[in-house]
Write a protein that holds these residues in place. Structure first.
Motif, PDB file in Angstrom:
ATOM      1  N   GLN A 170       0.859  -1.174   0.000  1.00  0.00           N
ATOM      2  CA  GLN A 170       0.000   0.000   0.000  1.00  0.00           C
ATOM      3  C   GLN A 170       0.895   1.224   0.000  1.00  0.00           C
ATOM      4  N   THR A 171       0.321   2.365  -0.357  1.00  0.00           N
ATOM      5  CA  THR A 171       1.164   3.537  -0.542  1.00  0.00           C
ATOM      6  C   THR A 171       1.858   3.987   0.743  1.00  0.00           C
ATOM      7  N   THR A 177       5.015   2.318  -0.090  1.00  0.00           N
ATOM      8  CA  THR A 177       5.627   2.475  -1.414  1.00  0.00           C
ATOM      9  C   THR A 177       5.774   3.918  -1.863  1.00  0.00           C
ATOM     10  N   ASP A 178       5.180   4.857  -1.149  1.00  0.00           N
ATOM     11  CA  ASP A 178       5.262   6.265  -1.512  1.00  0.00           C
ATOM     12  C   ASP A 178       6.141   7.002  -0.498  1.00  0.00           C
ATOM     13  N   VAL A 218       8.533  -4.022  -5.031  1.00  0.00           N
ATOM     14  CA  VAL A 218       7.321  -3.656  -5.767  1.00  0.00           C
ATOM     15  C   VAL A 218       7.521  -3.892  -7.260  1.00  0.00           C
ATOM     16  N   ASP A 272      -0.946   0.136  -3.961  1.00  0.00           N
ATOM     17  CA  ASP A 272      -0.103   0.643  -5.034  1.00  0.00           C
ATOM     18  C   ASP A 272      -0.634   0.085  -6.351  1.00  0.00           C
TER      19      ASP A 272
END
Length: 210
Positions: free
Chosen positions: A28-29, A32-33, A48, A100
């Motif tokens: 999930q972001t 990953t963000d 990812v 994501d």
């Protein structure tokens, strides 16, 4: 030879079975963000990208995929997390709970929201894999030392052949990533890599194509 090896740890490989399934844990972001407190760790970003490559092949061949995030309605619902960022952002209405898009296909994946470290805990993923006759679970996602380890142990406990491709899982730091893979590889799973798993999927598809 280390003391574990002298005592026979890791001597027997798990191997691949007759029907694969893939679990994708917490891409999930939030992770990953880089805009979020827990996001953007290099090992996670590598995982990812590699998992996206794996899933493209898996979905093309009809392999069951279970994809999860972790989110809660409020802090009151949460277990006793010791991580401030989890308590403040892992909420259903927070943007960091979004999957994501590189790894999630809502039209294909069994999509679940988990409330504990393991993707198998009270989610129905094991029931889905039973219906699909899965005997080999490929574990991807993050973080290796937390939810990946928990999911791998639960996969083992459900009597699946469990494969963890090292380059499809990630963590915040490399040392716990390596340490936990080494440890579960001694006991419960085969630690593999993307290339080996892709070769298995190609072989499985050739043998089972109509």
């Amino acid at each position: 030879m280390d003391d574990y090896a002298k005592r026979s740890y890791g001597e027997i490989p798990v191997g691949f079975g007759r029907k694969p399934g893939i679990v994708v844990v917490d891409f999930q972001t939030a992770f990953t963000d880089p805009a979020y407190p827990l996001g953007g760790a290099p090992l996670v970003l590598r995982a990812v990208e590699n998992t996206a490559r794996l899933l493209a092949v898996a979905r093309r061949y009809g392999v069951p995929v279970a994809n999860c995030n972790t989110a809660y309605m409020s802090a009151r619902e949460m277990p006793y997390w010791k991580i401030t960022a989890v308590r403040e952002t892992f909420l259903h209405d927070h943007p960091s709970s979004a999957f994501d898009p590189r790894i999630h296909d809502a039209s294909y994946d069994l999509t679940v929201c988990k409330k504990a470290p393991s993707i198998f805990f009270n989610t129905g993923v094991a029931d889905y894999f039973t219906k699909e006759r899965v005997d080999t679970v490929i574990v991807t996602g993050c973080n290796t030392s937390g939810c990946i380890r928990a999911s791998a142990v639960d996969s083992f406990s459900h009597r699946y052949r469990t494969i963890v491709p090292e380059d499809c899982v990630g963590d915040i730091e490399e040392q716990p990533h390596r340490d936990n893979l080494r440890d579960i590889g001694r006991r419960y799973v085969d630690v593999s890599d993307l290339a080996t798993v892709l070769a298995y999927l190609e072989d499985w598809h050739r043998q089972n194509a109509p």
